[in-house]
Enzyme design. Structure first.
Site, PDB file in Angstrom:
ATOM      1  N   LYS A  16       0.710  -1.272  -0.048  1.00 23.79           N
ATOM      2  CA  LYS A  16       0.070   0.027  -0.051  1.00 23.79           C
ATOM      3  C   LYS A  16       0.833   1.327   0.071  1.00 23.79           C
ATOM      4  O   LYS A  16       0.232   2.226  -0.446  1.00 23.79           O
ATOM      5  CB  LYS A  16      -1.047   0.078   1.176  1.00 23.79           C
ATOM      6  CG  LYS A  16      -2.103  -1.079   1.131  1.00 23.79           C
ATOM      7  CD  LYS A  16      -3.152  -1.013   2.215  1.00 23.79           C
ATOM      8  CE  LYS A  16      -4.191  -1.851   2.244  1.00 23.79           C
ATOM      9  NZ  LYS A  16      -5.208  -1.578   3.245  1.00 23.79           N
ATOM     10  N   ARG A  27       0.583  -2.433  19.700  1.00 19.68           N
ATOM     11  CA  ARG A  27       1.568  -3.322  20.549  1.00 19.68           C
ATOM     12  C   ARG A  27       2.854  -2.537  20.798  1.00 19.68           C
ATOM     13  O   ARG A  27       3.767  -2.853  21.252  1.00 19.68           O
ATOM     14  CB  ARG A  27       1.530  -4.633  19.849  1.00 19.68           C
ATOM     15  CG  ARG A  27       0.278  -5.521  20.197  1.00 19.68           C
ATOM     16  CD  ARG A  27       0.349  -6.704  19.528  1.00 19.68           C
ATOM     17  NE  ARG A  27      -0.284  -6.567  17.880  1.00 19.68           N
ATOM     18  CZ  ARG A  27      -0.325  -7.513  17.189  1.00 19.68           C
ATOM     19  NH1 ARG A  27      -0.423  -8.800  17.744  1.00 19.68           N
ATOM     20  NH2 ARG A  27      -0.766  -7.165  16.114  1.00 19.68           N
TER      21      ARG A  27
END
Length: 498
Positions: A292, A375
């Site tokens: 992307k 995370r």
């Protein structure tokens, strides 16, 4: 001779072969009898199966040396092909490796059969000039058709085959392997006389064969011709995408001459693929992990939304000008707005990848108050600073959820093959919160199941996926997609795999 789809029969016994022959004849007009798969094949069995056919048949007896199953002598193998001519086979496939003497003898005594002289490269796709030489070598023989098949080690190998097919009316050519599937699907566009499809999954005679059901009902193989516009999804694991089911069903309904396919492009192949994308004038593409961002280096223009999001998930080819867009934002916002207004809502976004970028952009446009967690804290901090939003440590998830009205998972946690995982804990949820998971396979992720149990409002990933397909469909075709048809096609395919 018109383009045809051929189903190979690879049964181990005569009785099973006849049964599969009859089943295959319901779907296509051309069958390949791989007699090398029939245990202890002899003249008697060969005659019987040819007598049982109702449609045209190619007889092939591939030796072990070419990944076939025939274990007898070369003399016995060639004799079976000669007998197939006597028993009125429609086509005989003989490998170039069989030698000129055997090939010439078969051609001289072919009667009403057509002879296909074939070349298979099971390791790679050679350069175009080498394949062209092989074609010319075979063409010197007085054969009816030439078959050239190579193994695709890269998506870009398919384009070598497309070049090879140019201006040849006697050639069957495609690539094997999962990376070669687009050459099987686009065979009628680029001029191959045949393509091959398996009777069903597990009945492939070669790597990369697609089942006849999928060829017909997903890719609409019977509608593909030289004018068909190719579109696909570019990704390292594009074969897992469900978008082909949505777009192809809508193309068929609206009688649009397009086909949507998985384009399995590795990271080191993207530059070359985009060169081929231009050269072969592909109409457009969806873009997924991990391309992307990098794809923006190989296109002509990025629209304002994609610039703001910082990622492209849609390509459109407008008369040779490749434009990048982003529809993830639209898809997510529409799925959310089915359930709630977003203005001033407190939203927790979990994750810091391309999906998160698009969703944060959309939420900001809707004037929601966004907090981000991830995370890896540094990634959360960097993305939060870029979009001027709050961020929090994932260790403080319970508090972050408590202070949010909407919780959105943009990570891959919960996706198959790890559907028993969740990025949040069940005890952290409270009644009436809105919980959205962009994972759509499975539809009911562990996070969604927990949300329903906690009496939250649950939004499944298929809603975002279906909505984000609407904008590119309009860009590529100029027509509005049928949302209900797309979603039903998507759900049907997802549930097949559950």
């Amino acid at each position: 001779m018109k383009f045809e789809v051929c189903i190979p029969i690879i049964a181990p016994t005569l009785e099973k072969a006849i049964g599969e022959l009859k089943e295959a004849e319901k779907s296509v007009d051309l069958i390949e009898l791989r007699i090398d798969y029939i245990n202890n094949i002899d003249e008697k069995k060969l005659k019987k199966i040819l007598e049982k056919r109702a449609k045209k048949a190619i007889v092939t007896c591939r030796p072990k040396s070419l990944c076939g199953n025939f274990e007898g002598s070369e003399e016995e193998r060639i004799n079976l092909l000669k007998k197939a001519v006597e028993f009125n086979a429609d086509f005989i496939d003989i490998e170039i490796e069989s030698g000129k003497a055997a090939i010439n003898e078969l051609i001289e005594n072919k009667h009403n059969a057509k002879v296909i002289v074939s070349y298979h490269n099971l390791k790679e796709t050679p350069p175009l000039n080498e394949l062209q030489k092989k074609y010319e070598e075979i063409k010197k023989l007085s054969r009816d058709l030439i078959k050239i098949v190579a193994n695709a080690n890269s998506i870009n190998d398919n384009f070598i085959i497309f070049e090879l097919l140019k201006n040849k009316s006697d050639l069957i050519a495609f690539c094997m392997g999962i990376r070669g599937q687009i050459s099987r699907i686009l065979a009628p566009k680029y001029g191959s006389r045949m393509t091959f499809a398996s009777l069903k999954e597990g009945k492939e005679s070669a790597s990369g064969q697609i089942s006849i059901e999928e060829m017909k009902n997903v890719y609409n193989i019977g509608l593909i011709n030289k004018d068909t516009q190719p579109i696909g999804v570019i990704g390292s694991f594009a074969e897992n995408s469900m978008s082909k089911n949505m777009h192809n069903s809508c193309f068929k309904q609206k009688n649009l001459n397009y086909v949507y396919m998985p384009l399995k492009v590795a990271e080191n192949e993207l530059k070359k693929f985009m060169e081929n994308f231009r050269k072969f004038n592909f109409k457009g593409a969806s873009v997924t992990i991990p391309h992307k961002l990098e794809v923006m280096d190989y296109i002509d223009e990025v629209d304002e939304i994609a610039k703001s999001v910082g990622a492209v998930n849609i390509l459109s080819n407008n008369s040779g000008k490749i434009i990048g867009s982003n529809s993830d934002c639209y898809g997510a916002m529409e799925a959310l707005k089915e359930k709630t207004s977003l203005k001033n809502k407190r939203v927790l976004v979990i994750g810091a990848g391309g999906g998160a970028r698009a969703i944060i952009y959309g939420l900001k446009k809707e004037n929601a108050a966004v907090t981000l967690t991830n995370r890896t804290l540094d990634k959360a901090k960097s993305l939060a600073n870029e979009f001027n939003i709050k961020y929090g440590k994932i260790e403080n998830m319970k508090e972050l959820i408590k202070n949010s009205e909407i919780i959105i998972n943009t990570t891959s946690v919960g996706m198959k093959p790890g559907p028993d995982e969740s990025i949040i804990k069940e005890e952290d949820l409270a009644e009436n919160k809105i919980v959205m998971d962009i994972v759509y396979k499975p539809i009911e992720t562990k996070m969604i199941k927990m949300a329903r149990k906690a009496k939250c409002v649950a939004i499944t990933g298929d809603r975002m996926l279906a909505y984000q397909a609407l904008e590119p469909f309009k860009m590529w075709t100029g027509q509005d997609a049928d949302f209900e048809l797309m979603e039903n096609a998507l759900l049907e395919q997802i549930r097949k795999g559950e």
